[in-house]
Design an enzyme around this catalytic site. Structure first.
Site, PDB file in Angstrom:
ATOM      1  N   ARG A  57      15.206  -7.116 -16.771  1.00  0.00           N
ATOM      2  CA  ARG A  57      13.981  -7.170 -15.969  1.00  0.00           C
ATOM      3  C   ARG A  57      14.129  -8.267 -14.912  1.00  0.00           C
ATOM      4  O   ARG A  57      13.702  -8.133 -13.781  1.00  0.00           O
ATOM      5  CB  ARG A  57      12.742  -7.432 -16.847  1.00  0.00           C
ATOM      6  CG  ARG A  57      11.502  -7.631 -15.988  1.00  0.00           C
ATOM      7  CD  ARG A  57      10.146  -7.553 -16.690  1.00  0.00           C
ATOM      8  NE  ARG A  57      10.131  -7.822 -18.099  1.00  0.00           N
ATOM      9  CZ  ARG A  57      10.186  -9.056 -18.667  1.00  0.00           C
ATOM     10  NH1 ARG A  57      10.237 -10.132 -17.894  1.00  0.00           N
ATOM     11  NH2 ARG A  57      10.180  -9.199 -19.963  1.00  0.00           N
ATOM     12  N   TYR A 115      -1.283   3.791   5.421  1.00  0.00           N
ATOM     13  CA  TYR A 115      -0.832   4.731   4.393  1.00  0.00           C
ATOM     14  C   TYR A 115      -1.901   4.792   3.286  1.00  0.00           C
ATOM     15  O   TYR A 115      -2.375   3.749   2.828  1.00  0.00           O
ATOM     16  CB  TYR A 115       0.508   4.253   3.823  1.00  0.00           C
ATOM     17  CG  TYR A 115       1.005   5.084   2.670  1.00  0.00           C
ATOM     18  CD1 TYR A 115       1.509   6.368   2.885  1.00  0.00           C
ATOM     19  CD2 TYR A 115       0.948   4.618   1.361  1.00  0.00           C
ATOM     20  CE1 TYR A 115       1.949   7.148   1.825  1.00  0.00           C
ATOM     21  CE2 TYR A 115       1.390   5.388   0.300  1.00  0.00           C
ATOM     22  CZ  TYR A 115       1.887   6.652   0.535  1.00  0.00           C
ATOM     23  OH  TYR A 115       2.315   7.417  -0.510  1.00  0.00           O
ATOM     24  N   ASP A 146       4.830  -3.316   6.915  1.00  0.00           N
ATOM     25  CA  ASP A 146       5.371  -2.130   6.239  1.00  0.00           C
ATOM     26  C   ASP A 146       6.277  -1.424   7.250  1.00  0.00           C
ATOM     27  O   ASP A 146       5.808  -0.838   8.222  1.00  0.00           O
ATOM     28  CB  ASP A 146       4.212  -1.235   5.789  1.00  0.00           C
ATOM     29  CG  ASP A 146       4.673   0.016   5.047  1.00  0.00           C
ATOM     30  OD1 ASP A 146       5.840   0.425   5.221  1.00  0.00           O
ATOM     31  OD2 ASP A 146       3.854   0.603   4.314  1.00  0.00           O
ATOM     32  N   LYS A 163      11.780   6.657   1.123  1.00  0.00           N
ATOM     33  CA  LYS A 163      11.841   7.449   2.348  1.00  0.00           C
ATOM     34  C   LYS A 163      13.229   7.339   2.991  1.00  0.00           C
ATOM     35  O   LYS A 163      14.189   7.817   2.433  1.00  0.00           O
ATOM     36  CB  LYS A 163      10.697   7.019   3.281  1.00  0.00           C
ATOM     37  CG  LYS A 163       9.345   6.840   2.556  1.00  0.00           C
ATOM     38  CD  LYS A 163       8.758   8.125   2.003  1.00  0.00           C
ATOM     39  CE  LYS A 163       7.591   7.910   1.048  1.00  0.00           C
ATOM     40  NZ  LYS A 163       6.495   7.090   1.549  1.00  0.00           N
TER      41      LYS A 163
HETATM   42  C1  PLP Z   1       5.415   6.328   0.941  1.00  0.00           C
HETATM   43  C2  PLP Z   1       4.865   5.123   1.600  1.00  0.00           C
HETATM   44  C3  PLP Z   1       4.412   4.013   0.858  1.00  0.00           C
HETATM   45  C4  PLP Z   1       4.394   4.004  -0.660  1.00  0.00           C
HETATM   46  O1  PLP Z   1       5.657   4.043  -1.207  1.00  0.00           O
HETATM   47  P1  PLP Z   1       6.027   4.769  -2.619  1.00  0.00           P
HETATM   48  O2  PLP Z   1       7.490   4.605  -2.688  1.00  0.00           O
HETATM   49  O3  PLP Z   1       5.561   6.182  -2.495  1.00  0.00           O
HETATM   50  O4  PLP Z   1       5.280   4.023  -3.682  1.00  0.00           O
HETATM   51  C5  PLP Z   1       3.951   2.904   1.562  1.00  0.00           C
HETATM   52  N1  PLP Z   1       3.927   2.886   2.910  1.00  0.00           N
HETATM   53  C6  PLP Z   1       4.344   3.938   3.653  1.00  0.00           C
HETATM   54  C7  PLP Z   1       4.282   3.857   5.137  1.00  0.00           C
HETATM   55  C8  PLP Z   1       4.823   5.090   3.035  1.00  0.00           C
HETATM   56  O5  PLP Z   1       5.217   6.134   3.784  1.00  0.00           O
END
Ligand code: PLP
Length: 379
Positions: free
Chosen positions: A46, A98, A170, A195
């Site tokens: 962890r 998001y 982000d 992504k």
């Molecule tokens: C998908 C996404 C998230 C969340 O991420 P997960 O891996 O699905 O938990 C946060 N911000 C953006 C811009 C995203 O496209």
């Protein structure tokens, strides 16, 4: 080192025991110690794991940061940032966020006494109006989903600094290939690794990167204490995925541009949202802070008919109808009924998410097949 070289080499080295060029999947929970307190830097998975370690160093290098941390999902990375705050603290965030980020802010953290403000971040004045002495964090997402708005990261960094708050960006849509928020004054950069970084639609993961030692200490303390860590196998898959990030992104950008131009000339298409167009309201900022404009595109249909949009997403063959983005395969989505269904219709339409709005994550297939698919589906 330049970006493509870092993508392949940063954080990884041949395995000392065998010479294996690929970082092994250290599928272990614990590590044998020679004597009490006498270990090789790893005590419990962890806290630290060699496969995860390599990935954290790699992602940190791509963002020009010193410290990286990987989490079980993008949302778990966001969870870590908010846990750096205390009850009574306030956060100023973009209103074009998001959905999952909005949900964790409002439904998880608000009840612990943290206050969230959501504002349009296209002008500094609107953001400054929400800043006070309790503001501890400014949260930016750019480009935004699905309207592809661009927020000026340097301007937000200046506001955060003035307020004594930290700025977290982000960077999921842009990836470090297109944009490096730390270089523009951000304190933390966050990714949904799920992504583009993973890139193959086979892993859910999140990451944070910072160069600030005090923030890094908190980040690792919370990563270990809250425990939303990522698994060795997933770390391996993402290390492998990132080795082609620069190649994939180059193709996503090329294909994205061709699709955006094709759509903008199509008689059935009303508006196309892509920051590479000179008429995009934030084109100048995009040009200033991004190296290219990416493969995410939204567009609406003439007449704004829900049925037309439904038929279009049914007719595509190369594009797959699915949530998520950033994988090698092209995906198509309908925000009004999928990602943004929970938002009331008037509110949705006010921000541009009309009934016929379609979002594309343009993949890295051959462009002729992508354009042909859109042509037949629109026709
Ligand atoms: C998908 C996404 C998230 C969340 O991420 P997960 O891996 O699905 O938990 C946060 N911000 C953006 C811009 C995203 O496209």
């Amino acid at each position: 080192m330049k970006f493509g070289t870092k993508a392949i080499h940063a954080g990884v080295k041949p395995d000392e025991a065998t010479g294996a060029i690929m970082t092994p999947i250290y599928q272990t929970s614990t590590y044998v110690q020679d004597g009490i307190g006498n270990h090789k830097g790893y005590v419990y998975s962890r806290t630290q794991n060699p496969t995860r370690d390599a990935l954290e160093k790699n992602i940190a290098a791509l963002e020009n940061g010193k410290y990286g941390a990987c989490f079980a999902s993008g949302i778990a990375a966001i969870d870590c940032v908010i846990k750096m705050l205390n009850p009574g603290d306030e956060v100023v965030s973009t209103n074009d966020l998001y959905g999952g980020t909005f949900r964790i802010f409002k439904t998880i953290f608000e009840k612990y006494g943290i206050k969230f403000h959501f504002v349009g971040m296209s002008t500094s004045d609107a953001v400054r109006a929400k800043i006070n002495e309790r503001t501890k964090l400014v949260w930016v997402e750019t480009p935004t989903n699905p309207m592809m708005n661009i927020i000026d990261i340097s301007a937000m960094a200046a506001i955060a600094k003035e307020a004594g708050a930290i700025l977290c960006v982000d960077n999921t849509f842009a990836t470090p290939y297109l944009q490096n928020p730390l270089d523009l004054g951000a304190d933390i950069v966050m990714h949904s690794v799920t992504k583009y970084l993973g890139g193959h639609s086979d892993v859910v993961m999140g990451a944070l990167v910072t160069s600030d030692e005090a923030i890094a200490k908190e980040m690792y303390r919370i990563q270990n204490s809250s425990g939303a860590v990522t698994a060795p196998m997933d770390s391996f898959l993402v290390l492998r995925g990132i080795k082609t990030l620069h190649l994939r992104m180059q193709r996503h950008c090329e294909n994205g541009e061709k699709v955006a131009r094709f759509l903008s000339e199509h008689p059935k298409v009303d508006r196309v949202y892509w920051p590479g167009f000179s008429e995009h309201p934030n084109h100048e900022i995009a040009k200033k802070q991004m190296r290219h404009f990416g493969g995410m595109i939204s567009f609406s249909l003439k007449g704004d008919d829900l049925e037309d949009a439904m038929n279009l997403v049914k007719r595509v063959k190369v594009f797959a109808l699915a949530e998520s983005l950033g994988g090698v395969e092209s995906l198509i989505g309908h925000p009004a009924t999928m990602t943004h269904a929970a938002i009331p219709k008037e509110e949705r339409q006010r921000t541009g998410v009309v009934d016929s709005l379609i979002r594309l994550s343009v993949g890295v297939e051959d462009i002729d097949d992508i354009l042909e698919d859109l042509e037949q589906a629109l026709g």
